[in-house]
Enzyme design. Structure first.
Site, PDB file in Angstrom:
ATOM      1  N   GLY A  89       2.418  45.487 -25.782  1.00  0.00           N
ATOM      2  CA  GLY A  89       2.713  45.142 -24.389  1.00  0.00           C
ATOM      3  C   GLY A  89       4.191  44.859 -24.216  1.00  0.00           C
ATOM      4  O   GLY A  89       5.042  45.644 -24.640  1.00  0.00           O
ATOM      5  N   SER A  90       4.509  43.700 -23.626  1.00  0.00           N
ATOM      6  CA  SER A  90       5.909  43.362 -23.360  1.00  0.00           C
ATOM      7  C   SER A  90       6.726  43.259 -24.645  1.00  0.00           C
ATOM      8  O   SER A  90       7.939  43.478 -24.629  1.00  0.00           O
ATOM      9  CB  SER A  90       5.986  42.050 -22.574  1.00  0.00           C
ATOM     10  OG  SER A  90       5.437  40.990 -23.344  1.00  0.00           O
ATOM     11  N   LEU A  91       6.080  42.937 -25.771  1.00  0.00           N
ATOM     12  CA  LEU A  91       6.822  42.785 -27.030  1.00  0.00           C
ATOM     13  C   LEU A  91       7.265  44.121 -27.630  1.00  0.00           C
ATOM     14  O   LEU A  91       7.955  44.146 -28.640  1.00  0.00           O
ATOM     15  CB  LEU A  91       5.997  42.000 -28.060  1.00  0.00           C
ATOM     16  CG  LEU A  91       5.729  40.527 -27.727  1.00  0.00           C
ATOM     17  CD1 LEU A  91       4.864  39.880 -28.802  1.00  0.00           C
ATOM     18  CD2 LEU A  91       7.040  39.753 -27.560  1.00  0.00           C
ATOM     19  N   GLU A 118       2.596  33.647 -27.045  1.00  0.00           N
ATOM     20  CA  GLU A 118       1.323  34.259 -26.643  1.00  0.00           C
ATOM     21  C   GLU A 118       0.328  33.198 -26.190  1.00  0.00           C
ATOM     22  O   GLU A 118      -0.522  33.460 -25.346  1.00  0.00           O
ATOM     23  CB  GLU A 118       0.755  35.102 -27.788  1.00  0.00           C
ATOM     24  CG  GLU A 118       1.629  36.308 -28.149  1.00  0.00           C
ATOM     25  CD  GLU A 118       1.750  37.321 -27.018  1.00  0.00           C
ATOM     26  OE1 GLU A 118       0.832  37.410 -26.185  1.00  0.00           O
ATOM     27  OE2 GLU A 118       2.758  38.040 -26.967  1.00  0.00           O
TER      28      GLU A 118
END
Length: 161
Positions: free
Chosen positions: A10-12, A80
């Site tokens: 995802g965003s990571l 997270e």
């Protein structure tokens, strides 16, 4: 290579987000996680994954990060938050130079809440939400580094809306 590995989806995957959180961009390779599906978390701009029982053929594309230090792993765990559970997974990496596929034992943050049917697209996230997400990451980091017990990003966002 020493340090931990982590599959991100995802965003990571974003170098900008990693740089905001870790102050560096770890080495990584493209990877895919079979028998999981990615979806948009309800009311959020980021995704979750869950094991895909009904669609065994479904695959989540992402990256494997290599050489994560202990304090970086602790920070990502905190980032997270309680919405995700770190789960052992086996992903397939593709090394373009070697044209070889390798199975890598690693971990991924699996969403513990209810999966949605909304799809999540990394390209659309970058175009539409990355800038706002980065400023939230920067704020979150200040809190985290300030008291070392910050809330997960989901709770941080929840407070703002």
């Amino acid at each position: 290579a020493s340090g931990s590995t982590l599959f991100v989806y995802g965003s990571l995957q974003s170098e900008e987000v990693l740089r905001s959180l870790l102050r560096r961009v770890p080495a990584s390779l493209p990877a895919s996680l079979p028998a999981y599906r990615r979806f948009r978390v309800a009311g959020r701009d980021y995704p979750g994954i869950s094991a895909s029982v009904e669609e065994a053929s479904s695959v989540v594309d992402g990256r494997v990060l290599f050489g994560l230090l202990v304090d970086e792993v602790c920070m990502l765990d905190a980032f997270e938050g309680d919405e995700y559970e770190k789960t052992p997974v086996t992903v397939e990496t593709v090394d373009a130079d070697a044209d070889a596929k390798d199975a890598v034992q690693t971990e991924a943050y699996v969403y513990v809440g209810e999966a949605t049917t909304q799809s999540w697209d990394y390209g659309a996230f970058r175009r539409n939400h990355l800038a706002g997400f980065l400023s939230m990451c920067d704020e979150w980091c200040l809190e985290y580094r300030g008291e070392s017990k910050g809330k997960g990003i989901g709770e941080h966002i929840g407070r703002e809306t």
